[in-house]
Design an enzyme around this catalytic site. Structure first.
Site, mmCIF file in Angstrom:
data_model
loop_
_atom_site.group_PDB
_atom_site.id
_atom_site.type_symbol
_atom_site.label_atom_id
_atom_site.label_comp_id
_atom_site.label_asym_id
_atom_site.label_seq_id
_atom_site.Cartn_x
_atom_site.Cartn_y
_atom_site.Cartn_z
ATOM 1 N N GLN A 249 0.815 -1.213 0.000
ATOM 2 C CA GLN A 249 0.000 0.000 0.000
ATOM 3 C C GLN A 249 0.845 1.257 0.000
ATOM 4 O OE1 GLN A 249 -1.588 -0.843 4.148
ATOM 5 N NE2 GLN A 249 -1.411 1.392 4.256
ATOM 6 N N CYS A 255 -5.227 1.038 3.811
ATOM 7 C CA CYS A 255 -5.313 -0.356 4.257
ATOM 8 C C CYS A 255 -6.747 -0.879 4.231
ATOM 9 C CB CYS A 255 -4.734 -0.494 5.653
ATOM 10 S SG CYS A 255 -5.506 0.594 6.880
ATOM 11 N N HIS A 397 -5.551 -0.229 11.805
ATOM 12 C CA HIS A 397 -5.039 -0.823 10.558
ATOM 13 C C HIS A 397 -5.942 -1.965 10.126
ATOM 14 C CE1 HIS A 397 -2.176 -1.785 7.469
ATOM 15 N NE2 HIS A 397 -1.878 -2.964 7.989
ATOM 16 N N ASN A 417 -1.232 -9.011 5.246
ATOM 17 C CA ASN A 417 -1.039 -7.569 5.381
ATOM 18 C C ASN A 417 -0.855 -6.946 3.994
ATOM 19 O OD1 ASN A 417 -0.719 -5.067 6.556
ATOM 20 N ND2 ASN A 417 1.096 -5.612 7.737
#
Length: 450
Positions: A249, A255, A397, A417
């Site tokens: 990202q 996110c 997040h 992630n």
């Protein structure tokens, strides 16, 4: 397979490990009387000398009762670690008399040979990973230079002259932190990654989840949505083919768009058997009217509302590749490839329901507390951070839960992630399930596909 072995260091000058003196050499000191230090009688010893034109006065206090060191004060140059002319002092809060060692204490265990550090990176291992005080006392810094040059090469960093030293300073502090955590014997390890020269402010920009209290919409969760009551001991949707590759990202708080697309990609795969890479950039560009703020943060449920109002989501191929910036919305120029009929927010903090939903519904969009530096440099193992928050207001997040399991008796969530494959275990982390650590089960959601 790994095997137990041992490494050696002879302790000579310039070797990997040196002893560090915390007591001064009292040669030449004179007894000058008895004083009271911390409400205790202390024998006072003093040395006055001159270096150049500067007079140095060194005073050492030892307990009058048992000669235990109490304080050492230096008015002049630091005689312990070496430094400029100033006032320094050391208080000895606790002191244990040095142990007496014999050759037996250093003998190699039976059946084991003692060698030097193997493979590349020998100097790194021999320096401060083992003896951190060497960096602070003896001003050893070659390992930082070595690591930083490797870091720049691996991650293609080309800093401008005015930026190079500040970045190196940030890198040095992060490297010290990584080494200190790895010496703590935790259930996980850290390593240098592409974030190692990022400041705290830059890393905060990557955490763009903002939790909203109150009604989040969608269909109300019912236990009837889940068919079963038990699940396999472990599960990984990557093996089944329901998870797209890890992305980066970059310095953009988007996110939330990765968690959203991840759960939709998985649900679409379960329904159609096709894995389509959906467009995070469309959500960044186009869902502002539903409360998301592009690179400045957002939430998955707001993205779902956008999709319900605008017919669905386009693919990365049709819309455009991820830009890591806020761009002009191109919704009217592309076609939707996936449509959702609704979305569901799971019960807050219910680990068992999350596990059932994860097994039956596919990858689940979740939010975590990612504010701790220990997560920024996570490498492998089961991540458990005692300071992590599981409260909704502590979540910052968005990530994607794609499985679960157990390792060495510890249950974990397998989490994807969006910080690139340079981070973690090829972009993934094993998040401990203990006490809903970091809030994995606090704000979870999945979608229904039309």
């Amino acid at each position: 397979m790994n095997k137990v072995t041992c490494f050696k260091s002879d302790g000579a000058e310039g070797a990997a490990v040196e002893t560090t003196n915390i007591l001064p050499d009292l040669t030449g000191f004179q007894f000058v009387g008895v004083e009271v230090i911390n409400n205790m009688k202390a024998n006072t010893f003093q040395l006055v000398n001159t270096v150049g034109k500067k007079v140095n006065t060194y005073t050492f206090w030892a307990s009058a009762e048992d000669n235990r060191p109490m304080r050492y004060e230096m008015m002049g140059y630091d005689s312990l670690i070496g430094s400029h002319y100033d006032k320094y002092y050391v208080d000895y809060d606790t002191f244990v008399a040095p142990a007496v060692f014999t050759d037996k204490d250093f003998s190699v265990p039976a059946g084991m040979s003692c060698e030097d550090f193997p493979g590349p990176g020998q100097s790194r291992h021999q320096a401060v990973e083992i003896e951190p005080i060497r960096e602070f006392v003896h001003h050893y810094s070659a390992h930082v230079d070595d690591h930083f040059e490797t870091f720049k090469k691996v991650h293609n960093k080309d800093y401008k002259p005015h930026e190079h030293e500040p970045r190196k300073h940030v890198f040095r502090q992060n490297l010290r932190y990584i080494n200190s955590k790895n010496r703590a014997g935790l259930s996980y390890t850290l390593s240098v990654n592409h974030l190692a020269a990022h400041t705290e402010k830059e890393m905060k920009l990557m955490r763009g989840f903002r939790y909203t209290h109150g009604n989040r919409g969608g269909s109300t969760f019912s236990r009837n949505m889940l068919r079963g009551t038990s699940v396999p001991d472990q599960w990984d949707w990557r093996i089944i083919g329901a998870v797209t590759p890890v992305k980066d990202q970059a310095i953009c708080g988007s996110c939330w768009s990765f968690g959203t697309t991840g759960t939709i990609e998985g649900a679409n795969f379960l329904k159609t058997g096709k894995l389509v890479r959906l467009s995070q950039q469309e959500l960044v560009d186009c869902s502002w009217g539903f409360g998301n703020n592009g690179c400045d943060g957002g939430e998955d449920f707001r993205a779902y509302k956008y999709l319900l109002a605008n017919g669905g989501l386009s693919s990365e191929e049709l819309y455009r590749p991820y830009q890591a910036i806020d761009s002009t919305c191109l919704k009217d120029k592309v076609q939707n490839v996936v449509q959702i009929s609704n979305y569901t927010i799971l019960p807050q903090g219910d680990l068992n329901t999350l596990k059932l939903a994860l097994f039956e519904k596919g990858p689940i969009s979740v939010a975590i507390d990612a504010s701790h530096k220990s997560l920024s440099f996570y490498a492998n193992g089961i991540y458990y951070e005692p300071e992590c928050s599981s409260d909704p207001d502590g979540l910052d997040h968005a990530v994607l839960a794609v499985g679960y399991g157990s390792l060495n008796g510890q249950n974990y969530w397998l989490v994807k992630n969006s910080w690139s494959t340079y981070w973690g275990n090829d972009g993934y982390v094993l998040m401990s399930q203990k006490d809903n650590n970091c809030g994995v089960a606090t704000a979870a959601s999945f979608v229904q596909i039309k």
